[in-house]
Scaffold this active site. Structure first.
Site, PDB file in Angstrom:
ATOM      1  N   THR A  56       3.144  -2.639   4.034  1.00 40.03           N
ATOM      2  CA  THR A  56       2.699  -1.244   4.043  1.00 40.03           C
ATOM      3  C   THR A  56       2.735  -0.787   5.490  1.00 40.03           C
ATOM      4  OG1 THR A  56       1.078  -1.873   2.340  1.00 40.03           O
ATOM      5  CG2 THR A  56       0.838   0.310   3.288  1.00 40.03           C
ATOM      6  N   VAL A  85       1.834   1.154  -9.191  1.00 37.89           N
ATOM      7  CA  VAL A  85       1.336   1.885  -8.029  1.00 37.89           C
ATOM      8  C   VAL A  85       0.169   1.098  -7.443  1.00 37.89           C
ATOM      9  CG1 VAL A  85       0.293   4.013  -7.196  1.00 37.89           C
ATOM     10  CG2 VAL A  85       2.033   4.099  -8.989  1.00 37.89           C
ATOM     11  N   GLY A  86       0.208   0.865  -6.145  1.00 34.18           N
ATOM     12  CA  GLY A  86      -0.859   0.135  -5.482  1.00 34.18           C
ATOM     13  C   GLY A  86      -1.904   1.049  -4.880  1.00 34.18           C
ATOM     14  N   ASP A  87      -2.592   0.546  -3.878  1.00 35.01           N
ATOM     15  CA  ASP A  87      -3.709   1.293  -3.303  1.00 35.01           C
ATOM     16  C   ASP A  87      -3.294   2.330  -2.274  1.00 35.01           C
ATOM     17  OD1 ASP A  87      -3.042  -1.062  -1.620  1.00 35.01           O
ATOM     18  OD2 ASP A  87      -4.585  -0.252  -0.312  1.00 35.01           O
ATOM     19  N   THR A 128      -3.868  -2.274   3.900  1.00 34.49           N
ATOM     20  CA  THR A 128      -2.657  -2.998   3.534  1.00 34.49           C
ATOM     21  C   THR A 128      -3.071  -4.326   2.942  1.00 34.49           C
ATOM     22  OG1 THR A 128      -0.696  -4.140   4.380  1.00 34.49           O
ATOM     23  CG2 THR A 128      -2.474  -3.764   5.949  1.00 34.49           C
ATOM     24  N   GLY A 129      -2.611  -4.599   1.734  1.00 29.87           N
ATOM     25  CA  GLY A 129      -3.015  -5.857   1.120  1.00 29.87           C
ATOM     26  C   GLY A 129      -2.759  -5.858  -0.373  1.00 29.87           C
TER      27      GLY A 129
END
Length: 322
Positions: free
Chosen positions: A182, A211-213, A233-234
């Site tokens: 990210t 879809v991520g965070d 980011t993670g």
């Protein structure tokens, strides 16, 4: 690992290029130098804005655009591929002055996804647009597009093939650098305003439509002048479930914690035990910053009013570049 500053400052800009870095054993001196150079270019792009008296929202936009243009990082031109061999990018931006926010998800085409997210914030009545309708909105609002060849990189395509082959053989992918890519930026400008921006291609070989965070306001992106600005980011699913960005801000607002206490408490004490590998960059209303991660490393950097660009990758002090 944590880097922090507690004193008041003229302005502050922090950037990240993703947590879960290339293992030291696989990192060449040339590639390491290239990562530092990419982070410095992003810092300089935002620093120029802030040193000129510009706004935090313009600074984070400039910094993230620079990272999106750099194929080394998993956003924009360097975005990873889904399991179907496509690129689906997500981005979000938030202005701490009034909590205005914009986000996009599942798109490929806009050269700089962060500009698409900013257009949603500034030119629509909405916060979040996805897929084909988001692309139509971008076209209607003059966002620059590129064709698929612009976004292709051998590195990301090869990583996809390796991951798919590993899955077919029943193996498990332990390479954090393929899971956590990210880019992001947070800033405090000379007027004390905060902003955050985050952009990503997601996880290598992710399910199409995942879809991520990063584009989720309150999870991977958050900004509020009264508390702090955060870009994460993670492991996105964990960051979403624990509302990581908002949780950090809430600890400042309601628990009376300082920035470093709040960030460490969330990243190390809350996220890590439940599998939330990764990190965040954050800046508070005084200009204090935190660059904290719970994994092998995080591409990161910071610049304040002294103009010195400071970057790091692994569990190590920031290196000054003048």
């Amino acid at each position: 690992m944590t880097s922090a500053l507690s004193s008041k400052t003229d302005f502050t800009l922090a950037v990240h290029g993703g947590a879960g870095t290339i293992l030291r054993t696989k990192m060449t001196p040339e590639r390491e130098a290239a990562y530092h150079a990419g982070l410095r270019r992003a810092l300089e792009a935002g620093r120029v804005v802030l040193a000129d008296g510009g706004t935090a929202i313009d600074a984070v936009t400039a910094a993230v655009m620079t990272l999106e243009d750099e194929p080394l990082f998993n956003a924009g031109r360097g975005a990873v591929y889904t399991s179907a061999g496509l690129q689906e990018m997500d981005a979000a931006i938030m202005d701490g002055r009034d909590r205005a926010a914009g986000a996009i998800a599942g798109i490929c085409g806009p050269r700089n996804p962060i500009l698409a997210a900013r257009a949603v914030m500034e030119k629509s009545d909405h916060v979040f647009l996805i897929g084909d309708n988001a692309l139509n909105f971008c076209r209607q609002n003059g966002i620059a597009f590129e064709d698929a060849s612009y976004f292709f990189t051998d590195q990301r395509w090869d990583a996809l093939q390796e991951t798919l082959a590993m899955r077919r053989s029943g193996g498990e992918d332990h390479d954090e650098s393929r899971k956590h890519g990210t880019v992001g930026a947070v800033a405090r400008d000379r007027n004390g305003h905060l902003a955050a921006a985050t952009s990503t291609g997601g996880m290598t070989a992710k399910a199409p439509g995942r879809v991520g965070d990063s584009p989720v306001i309150g999870a991977g992106t958050w900004a509020d002048d009264e508390t702090c600005a955060v870009s994460g980011t993670g492991h996105g699913e964990i960051f979403i479930r624990y509302a990581a960005g908002h949780e950090i801000a809430s600890r400042l607002r309601y628990a009376g914690q300082n920035l470093q206490q709040a960030v460490h408490g969330v990243v190390v004490d809350v996220l890590a035990p439940v599998g939330g590998s990764g990190g965040v960059i954050a800046v508070d209303r005084s200009g204090a910053f935190s660059l904290t991660f719970n994994c092998s490393g995080m591409y990161r950097g910071v610049v304040t009013g002294d103009g010195v660009l400071r970057t790091a990758i692994y569990d190590e002090p920031l290196v000054d570049f003048r």
